[in-house]
Design a protein around this motif. Structure first.
Motif, PDB file in Angstrom:
ATOM      1  N   SER A   1       0.827  -1.202   0.000  1.00 13.46           N
ATOM      2  CA  SER A   1       0.000   0.000   0.000  1.00 13.46           C
ATOM      3  C   SER A   1       0.868   1.260   0.000  1.00 13.46           C
ATOM      4  O   SER A   1       1.853   1.346   0.746  1.00 13.46           O
TER       5      SER A   1
ATOM      6  N   TRP B   1      -5.222   2.914  -2.142  1.00  9.45           N
ATOM      7  CA  TRP B   1      -6.538   2.638  -1.573  1.00  9.45           C
ATOM      8  C   TRP B   1      -7.609   3.489  -2.241  1.00  9.45           C
ATOM      9  O   TRP B   1      -7.361   4.645  -2.616  1.00  9.45           O
TER      10      TRP B   1
ATOM     11  N   ALA C   1     -12.630   2.707   1.337  1.00 10.29           N
ATOM     12  CA  ALA C   1     -11.837   2.382   2.528  1.00 10.29           C
ATOM     13  C   ALA C   1     -12.330   3.191   3.718  1.00 10.29           C
ATOM     14  O   ALA C   1     -12.400   2.681   4.851  1.00 10.29           O
TER      15      ALA C   1
END
Length: 340
Positions: free
Chosen positions: A99, A300, A305
């Motif tokens: 990420s 993301w 999210a």
């Protein structure tokens, strides 16, 4: 530790097993005003980290298990485990190790020098600044306050799988990965510790890389829980003690997660079943975001999210983020009907 105490074995075994834990304080030095607010609720957020530590393995064993040479103290697996206040629900959210993240300013652990805030992959937080930086980074990205920290390495993982007699998985196609050493024909298999490690580490069995691996890790965790329940481990003090000792021998936990806390939590979760667990992964907007100096990262989806982590902050069930409901713990691959 939860299944250990929930089985009714008692305080003596919990205290004995607790002594196997190595303590690490990821919250030391973290200013409270720089962390998400503690709302005083009874729900809990546990940050679970699987590291690539090769400690305890000989050179021959590292070669046998395809572990490579020097470990980097990086986070191979990053999961947030949310336990609801009523202890009737567990939500497990995988955070992709690649990420894109903004690491806060920190002391660079390898050299002791000071690093300003900078962009990097999420898993680098552990090698750059240890558990403290990992907690700070995850809290900033999720706006969730981490209550407890658990870190598991390769050795404890393998030993725990062997102690419960292996874990059953099912695949409808052959899984091969030269990097992890995985070579699993189509069908149903009971994996020993070494094969299980290859199964959850494999990143090159298809084009999904780390994302496919996260799904296998979640399925394996569900299968591990079901195996522990169905095999009678929880009802056999001798076997249960061996499993706990094997698992905790290479586990690091925060000082606040002691025997009394484990007993209290397990007592509240006495009626909890593996099927009460839900699994999800952080929704993504970009599966291959190239960043100069960092390489390929995943980004993301901030809206989806945000909704997912808001549900956890408010102690609600996980939302449907990708058109499908979050997976229940089933103890096996979804493709079981195709196995032979």
């Amino acid at each position: 530790m939860l299944v250990l105490t929930a089985s009714g074995v008692g305080h003596a075994m919990v205290s004995s097993a607790e002594r196997e834990l190595t303590r690490v304080d990821p919250f030391r030095g973290l200013p409270d005003n720089d962390r998400p607010a503690d709302d005083g609720g009874e729900d809990l957020n546990i940050l679970l980290i699987g590291t690539d530590s090769r400690d305890g393995f000989s050179e021959a064993e590292r070669d046998k298990y395809h572990l490579g040479g020097v470990s980097c103290y990086c986070a191979d697996t990053i999961m947030l485990v949310h336990l609801s206040a009523d202890r009737e629900r567990a939500s497990v959210v995988s955070l992709p190790r690649d990420s894109y993240a903004e690491l806060p300013a920190h002391e660079f652990a390898p050299t002791g020098g000071r690093h300003q805030a900078h962009a990097d992959k999420l898993n680098a937080a552990l090698s750059h600044g240890g558990p403290s930086l990992m907690v700070r980074t995850v809290e900033r990205m999720t706006e969730l306050r981490v209550d407890h920290y658990l870190e598991v390495d390769f050795a404890s993982f393998m030993n725990a799988v062997d102690e419960i007699g292996g874990v059953e998985v099912c695949t409808n196609r052959r899984l091969e990965d030269d990097y992890s050493g995985l070579d699993l024909p189509a069908g149903s298999h009971t994996l020993d510790g070494a094969t299980a490690l290859a199964y959850v580490r494999a990143r090159h069995v298809d084009g999904s890389s780390d994302l496919g691996r996260m799904e296998r890790q979640q399925r394996f965790l569900a299968a591990f829980l079901d195996r522990a329940v169905s095999s009678g481990v929880l009802l056999n003090p001798a076997r249960l003690s061996g499993t706990a000792q094997a698992l905790l021998g290479s586990v690091r936990a925060d000082p606040g997660f002691g025997a009394e806390e484990m007993l209290d939590l397990a007592g509240a979760m006495r009626e909890f079943k593996p099927s009460d667990a839900r699994f999800a992964s952080v929704p993504l907007s970009d599966h291959n975001r190239t960043v100069p100096g960092i390489g390929s990262t995943v980004a993301w989806d901030q809206d989806k999210a945000g909704n997912l982590f808001a549900a956890l902050r408010e102690d609600r069930p996980l939302p449907d983020t990708d058109g499908d409901p979050p997976r229940r713990s089933s103890g096996a691959d979804e493709d079981r009907e195709d196995c032979s």
